[in-house]
Motif scaffolding. Structure first.
Motif, PDB file in Angstrom:
ATOM      1  N   ALA A  77     -47.103  40.925 -30.410  1.00 49.17           N
ATOM      2  CA  ALA A  77     -45.927  41.341 -31.184  1.00 49.17           C
ATOM      3  C   ALA A  77     -45.482  42.752 -30.849  1.00 49.17           C
ATOM      4  N   THR A  78     -46.323  43.560 -30.224  1.00 42.91           N
ATOM      5  CA  THR A  78     -45.943  44.930 -29.898  1.00 42.91           C
ATOM      6  C   THR A  78     -45.179  45.017 -28.586  1.00 42.91           C
ATOM      7  N   ASN A  79     -45.152  43.927 -27.828  1.00 43.56           N
ATOM      8  CA  ASN A  79     -44.396  43.889 -26.580  1.00 43.56           C
ATOM      9  C   ASN A  79     -42.980  43.379 -26.838  1.00 43.56           C
ATOM     10  N   THR A  80     -42.227  43.163 -25.775  1.00 37.42           N
ATOM     11  CA  THR A  80     -40.788  42.911 -25.889  1.00 37.42           C
ATOM     12  C   THR A  80     -40.389  41.655 -25.131  1.00 37.42           C
ATOM     13  N   ASN A  99     -42.282  36.656 -33.706  1.00 36.65           N
ATOM     14  CA  ASN A  99     -42.578  38.001 -34.202  1.00 36.65           C
ATOM     15  C   ASN A  99     -42.847  38.865 -32.989  1.00 36.65           C
ATOM     16  N   LYS A 100     -41.791  39.452 -32.456  1.00 37.68           N
ATOM     17  CA  LYS A 100     -41.887  40.243 -31.234  1.00 37.68           C
ATOM     18  C   LYS A 100     -40.634  41.106 -31.156  1.00 37.68           C
ATOM     19  N   ASN A 101     -40.739  42.251 -30.535  1.00 35.30           N
ATOM     20  CA  ASN A 101     -39.541  43.058 -30.318  1.00 35.30           C
ATOM     21  C   ASN A 101     -38.593  42.322 -29.385  1.00 35.30           C
ATOM     22  N   GLY A 121     -39.831  41.417 -36.367  1.00 41.72           N
ATOM     23  CA  GLY A 121     -39.925  42.369 -35.272  1.00 41.72           C
ATOM     24  C   GLY A 121     -38.734  43.305 -35.334  1.00 41.72           C
ATOM     25  N   ASN A 122     -38.255  43.756 -34.190  1.00 43.69           N
ATOM     26  CA  ASN A 122     -37.062  44.596 -34.116  1.00 43.69           C
ATOM     27  C   ASN A 122     -36.117  44.008 -33.081  1.00 43.69           C
ATOM     28  N   ILE A 123     -34.823  43.985 -33.384  1.00 44.21           N
ATOM     29  CA  ILE A 123     -33.816  43.507 -32.446  1.00 44.21           C
ATOM     30  C   ILE A 123     -32.964  44.691 -32.011  1.00 44.21           C
TER      31      ILE A 123
END
Length: 204
Positions: A77-80, A99-101, A121-123
């Motif tokens: 999840a910390t990768n993109t 659940n991933k950037n 995650g973040n978009i």
């Protein structure tokens, strides 16, 4: 079952899938390998696939990568995962979602079927992109038939974003921020669609 032995590129025209009768797997052997699609990729589906939690960055250069049914996500999840122009990341009746950037660099994050498809995650939007479905004019040409539950914050960094609310119960609760970029929310008129996050932007 598929095991990656290093950084790997999937591709080729047409459709292919990783699936089994019940559970399939995409393994890296616990290694932080990267995955990408070629510039001539067609439709690739991971169906009920246990994806190794160590899978690192994923780059979609063309075609559609579809996460279906009980697929466990796309690794660490910390990768993109980066979705470039001409590519789509699709959630199809995906109970686990992703659940991933996510970086939308001109591509689409779409939902073609199902009533869950959670996104966290973040978009980050770095190119003119779509979320929910892909439009041609005012017609949905890809995705948009399923529900999407987006709790991820969205940053309109250097691109415009069109949110396509075509599913009957789409929810978008992540805060949207950006500079001078454009956010467009397009609805097909179905019920129960809403956006209840905060909007912070000097754009339109």
């Amino acid at each position: 079952n598929v095991t990656l032995m290093g950084d790997t590129m999937f591709g080729g025209p047409g459709q292919w899938e990783i699936r089994a009768g019940f559970i399939s797997s995409l393994s890296t052997g616990g290694n932080a390998y990267n995955l990408s699609t070629s510039t001539n990729a067609g439709y690739i589906a991971l169906v009920n696939t246990n994806v190794d939690g160590a899978l690192a960055n994923v780059t979609l250069n063309s075609g559609t990568l579809s996460l279906q049914l009980g697929t466990s996500g796309l690794g660490n999840a910390t990768n993109t995962v980066t979705v470039n122009s001409g590519a789509n990341l699709d959630l199809y009746q995906d109970t686990n979602g992703i659940n991933k950037n996510i970086v939308l660099n001109g591509g689409g994050l779409i939902s073609s079927s199902g009533n869950q498809n959670p996104v966290s995650g973040n978009i980050t939007v770095t190119g003119n992109s779509y979320l929910g479905g892909v439009l041609s004019g005012t017609s949905v040409v890809s995705g948009g038939n399923g529900w999407m539950q987006v709790s991820a914050p969205i940053n309109l960094t250097t691109g415009n974003l069109t949110i396509v609310q075509a599913g009957s119960s789409d929810t978008f609760s992540g805060n949207i921020s950006g500079g001078t970029n454009t956010l467009t929310i397009y609805s097909t008129g179905n019920a129960n669609q809403y956006y209840n996050g905060a909007l912070s932007s000097s754009g339109t």
